[in-house]
Scaffold this active site. Sequence first.
Site, PDB file in Angstrom:
ATOM      1  N   PRO A  89      66.129  14.219  -4.257  1.00  0.00           N
ATOM      2  CA  PRO A  89      66.372  13.966  -2.819  1.00  0.00           C
ATOM      3  C   PRO A  89      65.950  15.178  -1.996  1.00  0.00           C
ATOM      4  O   PRO A  89      66.352  16.291  -2.281  1.00  0.00           O
ATOM      5  CB  PRO A  89      67.891  13.771  -2.742  1.00  0.00           C
ATOM      6  CG  PRO A  89      68.351  13.549  -4.145  1.00  0.00           C
ATOM      7  CD  PRO A  89      67.372  14.263  -5.031  1.00  0.00           C
ATOM      8  N   GLU A  90      65.095  14.949  -1.028  1.00  0.00           N
ATOM      9  CA  GLU A  90      64.689  16.022  -0.127  1.00  0.00           C
ATOM     10  C   GLU A  90      65.375  15.792   1.220  1.00  0.00           C
ATOM     11  O   GLU A  90      66.141  14.845   1.385  1.00  0.00           O
ATOM     12  CB  GLU A  90      63.169  16.044  -0.004  1.00  0.00           C
ATOM     13  CG  GLU A  90      62.516  16.353  -1.356  1.00  0.00           C
ATOM     14  CD  GLU A  90      61.293  17.230  -1.243  1.00  0.00           C
ATOM     15  OE1 GLU A  90      61.260  18.107  -0.363  1.00  0.00           O
ATOM     16  OE2 GLU A  90      60.367  17.046  -2.042  1.00  0.00           O
ATOM     17  N   HIS A 106      77.578   7.475 -14.834  1.00  0.00           N
ATOM     18  CA  HIS A 106      77.308   8.673 -14.037  1.00  0.00           C
ATOM     19  C   HIS A 106      78.032   8.686 -12.691  1.00  0.00           C
ATOM     20  O   HIS A 106      77.713   9.493 -11.834  1.00  0.00           O
ATOM     21  CB  HIS A 106      75.799   8.826 -13.840  1.00  0.00           C
ATOM     22  CG  HIS A 106      75.051   8.879 -15.139  1.00  0.00           C
ATOM     23  ND1 HIS A 106      75.217   9.904 -16.044  1.00  0.00           N
ATOM     24  CD2 HIS A 106      74.171   8.018 -15.706  1.00  0.00           C
ATOM     25  CE1 HIS A 106      74.458   9.674 -17.112  1.00  0.00           C
ATOM     26  NE2 HIS A 106      73.819   8.539 -16.923  1.00  0.00           N
ATOM     27  N   ARG A 124      72.130  13.737 -13.589  1.00  0.00           N
ATOM     28  CA  ARG A 124      71.792  15.066 -14.139  1.00  0.00           C
ATOM     29  C   ARG A 124      72.823  16.138 -13.792  1.00  0.00           C
ATOM     30  O   ARG A 124      72.742  17.257 -14.286  1.00  0.00           O
ATOM     31  CB  ARG A 124      70.391  15.480 -13.674  1.00  0.00           C
ATOM     32  CG  ARG A 124      69.342  14.502 -14.226  1.00  0.00           C
ATOM     33  CD  ARG A 124      67.947  14.855 -13.812  1.00  0.00           C
ATOM     34  NE  ARG A 124      67.516  16.124 -14.405  1.00  0.00           N
ATOM     35  CZ  ARG A 124      66.310  16.640 -14.209  1.00  0.00           C
ATOM     36  NH1 ARG A 124      65.444  16.005 -13.441  1.00  0.00           N
ATOM     37  NH2 ARG A 124      65.982  17.781 -14.757  1.00  0.00           N
ATOM     38  N   ARG A 128      54.891  39.901   4.862  1.00  0.00           N
ATOM     39  CA  ARG A 128      55.174  39.082   3.668  1.00  0.00           C
ATOM     40  C   ARG A 128      53.889  38.728   2.951  1.00  0.00           C
ATOM     41  O   ARG A 128      53.043  38.055   3.482  1.00  0.00           O
ATOM     42  CB  ARG A 128      55.904  37.801   4.058  1.00  0.00           C
ATOM     43  CG  ARG A 128      57.346  38.069   4.365  1.00  0.00           C
ATOM     44  CD  ARG A 128      58.074  36.757   4.407  1.00  0.00           C
ATOM     45  NE  ARG A 128      59.474  37.007   4.671  1.00  0.00           N
ATOM     46  CZ  ARG A 128      60.438  36.673   3.834  1.00  0.00           C
ATOM     47  NH1 ARG A 128      60.157  36.082   2.693  1.00  0.00           N
ATOM     48  NH2 ARG A 128      61.691  36.907   4.144  1.00  0.00           N
TER      49      ARG A 128
END
Length: 271
Positions: free
Chosen positions: A2-3, A91, A110, A152
């Site tokens: 999931p983003e 789950h 997971r 950076r």
Amino acid sequence: MPELPEVETTLRGIAPHLRQQTIEQVIVRDTRLRWPIDPAWVESLRGQKVLGATRRGKYLIVELTRGALIMHLGMSGNLRWVPLATPAQKHDHVDFIFTNQRLLRFTDPRRFGAILYTEVAALLHPLLADLGPEPLSANFTGEYLWQRARGRNQAVKNFIMDGKIVVGVGNIYASEALFLAGIRPSKRANKVSAAHYLQLAAVIKTVLANAIEAGGTTLRDFVGGDGKPGYFKQQLHVYGREGEPCLRCATIIKAQRLGQRSSFYCPHCQR
Ligand SMILES: [Zn+2]
């Protein structure tokens, strides 16, 4: 995984039915999430009322009368309303049952997801306190990115995936945004021009907003639906397309490992 758009879609799916509801019971079937769930605070949730739900980066925040729950979907988690009598599957680790007899279920095969409780303001929690701006907020701009990139030396893709720079730009969205802005993922962050950062900030906003909109179209069946996040419904220009022709110029798309992640780019369109 999931983003940000999927987390936003989850928020929009659960928030309307959460507000002003009182927790009657919390059932924890497995405490072993990313961080162990402490039974002491689980008991303290009983009788607390939900004041509202928000999102910060990929964290969902449920504000309660005393404190807040901070939740993360990890790699494979989901949070959805199910009918009260729905038997728990393997789950289904945590159930929140409300006094109106609605059941909010946390499922995570997971177990990289997290459910934490804090008695202080959620945004001050160590996981949230140092996060960069929200990509869709007004304070995320090309000027901001350019400023933060001074000195950076890291690859620009890793730079925009750093949650301290900006939250919620995951691997797929970073690859797609860099293609749309014409920037090679491996380019050093401090070598990207101010003009390119303006474009990059703009396309990050567009890519994420489109994905949220696509997620929004599945909102009704997000609960027990096909479970497919919005980005699978979007056309991907480079992500996962190694060896295939660029949709703009037909040059073969290349892949490269950056910061242990696969990165995809068009050698012609991205400099
Ligand atoms: Zn191309």
